[in-house]
Design a protein around this motif. Structure first.
Motif, short mmCIF file in Angstrom:
data_model
loop_
_atom_site.label_atom_id
_atom_site.label_comp_id
_atom_site.label_asym_id
_atom_site.label_seq_id
_atom_site.Cartn_x
_atom_site.Cartn_y
_atom_site.Cartn_z
N ASP A 184 -62.26 4.12 -69.44
CA ASP A 184 -62.31 5.27 -70.38
C ASP A 184 -60.67 5.25 -71.37
OD1 ASP A 184 -62.32 7.01 -71.90
OD2 ASP A 184 -62.89 8.97 -69.62
N PRO A 185 -61.41 4.36 -72.86
CA PRO A 185 -59.65 4.58 -73.18
C PRO A 185 -58.86 5.77 -73.99
CG PRO A 185 -61.46 4.55 -74.63
CD PRO A 185 -62.33 4.70 -73.19
N SER A 186 -59.57 7.23 -73.32
CA SER A 186 -59.23 8.54 -72.94
C SER A 186 -58.12 8.78 -72.55
CB SER A 186 -60.07 9.81 -73.86
OG SER A 186 -60.46 9.85 -72.53
N VAL A 187 -58.25 7.49 -71.55
CA VAL A 187 -56.94 8.55 -70.21
C VAL A 187 -56.19 7.92 -70.06
CG1 VAL A 187 -56.98 8.53 -68.02
CG2 VAL A 187 -59.09 9.15 -68.27
N ARG A 188 -54.80 8.64 -69.82
CA ARG A 188 -53.77 8.28 -70.28
C ARG A 188 -52.83 8.44 -68.60
NH1 ARG A 188 -55.40 5.85 -73.54
NH2 ARG A 188 -54.27 5.69 -75.81
N ILE A 189 -52.07 8.04 -67.91
CA ILE A 189 -50.92 8.16 -67.32
C ILE A 189 -49.34 8.38 -67.86
CG2 ILE A 189 -50.74 7.38 -65.02
CD1 ILE A 189 -52.72 5.30 -64.95
N PRO A 190 -49.39 8.92 -67.11
CA PRO A 190 -47.89 10.12 -67.39
C PRO A 190 -47.28 9.26 -66.99
CG PRO A 190 -49.07 11.80 -66.57
CD PRO A 190 -49.86 10.75 -65.81
N ALA A 191 -45.27 8.65 -68.02
CA ALA A 191 -44.65 7.89 -66.99
C ALA A 191 -43.92 8.39 -66.31
CB ALA A 191 -43.71 7.55 -68.35
N GLU A 192 -43.64 9.23 -65.73
CA GLU A 192 -43.17 9.63 -64.40
C GLU A 192 -44.05 8.94 -63.25
OE1 GLU A 192 -39.89 10.65 -63.46
OE2 GLU A 192 -40.05 10.32 -65.24
N GLU A 193 -45.31 9.55 -63.84
CA GLU A 193 -46.52 8.83 -62.38
C GLU A 193 -46.30 7.76 -62.66
OE1 GLU A 193 -50.69 10.07 -60.84
OE2 GLU A 193 -50.62 10.70 -62.35
N LEU A 194 -47.05 6.53 -63.59
CA LEU A 194 -46.51 5.39 -63.32
C LEU A 194 -45.14 4.80 -62.34
CD1 LEU A 194 -47.30 4.49 -66.39
CD2 LEU A 194 -48.64 3.51 -65.13
N LYS A 195 -44.01 5.92 -62.81
CA LYS A 195 -42.77 4.92 -62.22
C LYS A 195 -42.79 5.90 -60.41
CE LYS A 195 -38.87 6.55 -63.58
NZ LYS A 195 -37.81 7.27 -64.70
N GLU A 196 -43.50 6.79 -60.21
CA GLU A 196 -43.54 6.86 -58.67
C GLU A 196 -44.63 6.03 -58.19
OE1 GLU A 196 -45.98 10.80 -56.15
OE2 GLU A 196 -45.40 10.78 -58.54
N MET A 197 -45.70 5.35 -58.79
CA MET A 197 -47.06 4.69 -58.78
C MET A 197 -45.95 3.46 -57.92
SD MET A 197 -50.74 5.08 -59.97
CE MET A 197 -50.23 5.41 -61.73
N LEU A 198 -45.17 2.49 -58.43
CA LEU A 198 -44.47 1.58 -59.13
C LEU A 198 -43.53 1.48 -58.03
CD1 LEU A 198 -43.73 0.80 -62.82
CD2 LEU A 198 -45.70 -0.48 -61.12
N ALA A 199 -42.61 2.91 -57.69
CA ALA A 199 -41.48 3.17 -56.58
C ALA A 199 -42.57 2.47 -55.17
CB ALA A 199 -41.36 4.43 -56.70
N GLU A 200 -44.03 3.28 -55.34
CA GLU A 200 -44.41 2.89 -54.04
C GLU A 200 -44.74 2.04 -53.48
OE1 GLU A 200 -46.22 8.42 -54.46
OE2 GLU A 200 -47.20 6.82 -54.91
N ALA A 201 -44.95 1.03 -54.44
CA ALA A 201 -45.88 0.00 -53.98
C ALA A 201 -44.91 -1.20 -53.76
CB ALA A 201 -46.26 -0.36 -55.94
N ALA A 202 -43.44 -1.05 -54.33
CA ALA A 202 -42.25 -1.50 -54.35
C ALA A 202 -41.63 -1.04 -52.82
CB ALA A 202 -41.51 -1.06 -54.62
#
Length: 210
Positions: free
Chosen positions: A23-41
């Protein structure tokens, strides 16, 4: 902390699919992306050197530059973001910082002082192809963790190996110590993925000898 979708681990691993229609209308907030990357790391890595490096592409103009590099796979522009996952073959240069943090977390300083110099020398003297292999293996570990983390946050993903590493390096000016591992698009599925089958575990498992 961002609200996550509540789901147990075994549900996550069964429901995760590789999604190519977003869905091209969906955006993910930068803070949530950072949170996901921190959890992945939190994934394991060789000598805990954490060689993964994340280049997040969420700007529409940059997505358009990435699109032909990724063989025109439309998820690159339609998903909320694509993570260019890179592996640092010189991750040992961060060893002092990493193990100083480990001491702060409770690791005995004597153990750190004994281990780190020997470990750094071992990685410094590695043949390039071995260092590259380590970066790719560790990249695979963090990639799978990121995809499961994204699913736990309610998002879908797809890992992509179909891209030109040479063009990626050129377009994004990636230094020689960083090895492209894969691309991972993250967003909300517009359409479900195709049903997939897995070989029976008996077909892929051997006990004690082949």
């Amino acid at each position: 902390m961002t609200q996550k979708v509540q789901s147990d681990f075994f549900t996550l691993i069964r429901e995760r699919q590789s999604i190519r229609s977003y869905d091209p209308s969906v955006r993910i907030p930068a803070e949530e992306l950072k949170e996901m990357l921190a959890e992945a790391a939190l994934a394991p890595s060789s000598s805990n050197l954490q060689p993964w490096r994340f280049l997040v592409v969420d700007d529409p103009a940059v997505k358009e530059k990435l699109l032909p590099i990724a063989n025109n796979q439309k998820q690159v522009v339609d998903s909320a973001a694509t993570v260019i996952l890179l592996g640092d073959t010189e991750a040992y240069k961060q060893a002092d910082k990493i193990y100083d943090l480990a001491v702060e977390a409770g690791m005995p300083k004597e153990a750190r002082d004994s281990y780190v110099p020997r470990m750094k020398e071992a990685y410094r003297s590695m043949p390039p192809e071995v260092a590259r292999g380590v970066a790719l293996v560790d990249g695979g570990l963090v990639a799978m963790q990121l995809m499961l983390v994204a699913k736990a946050h309610g998002y879908d993903t797809v890992p992509m190996g179909g891209f030109s590493a040479e063009k990626l390096i050129e377009e994004f000016k990636i230094p020689s110590n960083l090895v492209p591992v894969m691309l991972i698009s993250i967003g909300k599925a517009l359409n479900p993925g195709f049903p997939k089958a897995r070989l029976p575990v008996e077909d892929v498992t051997y006990w004690n000898h082949l």
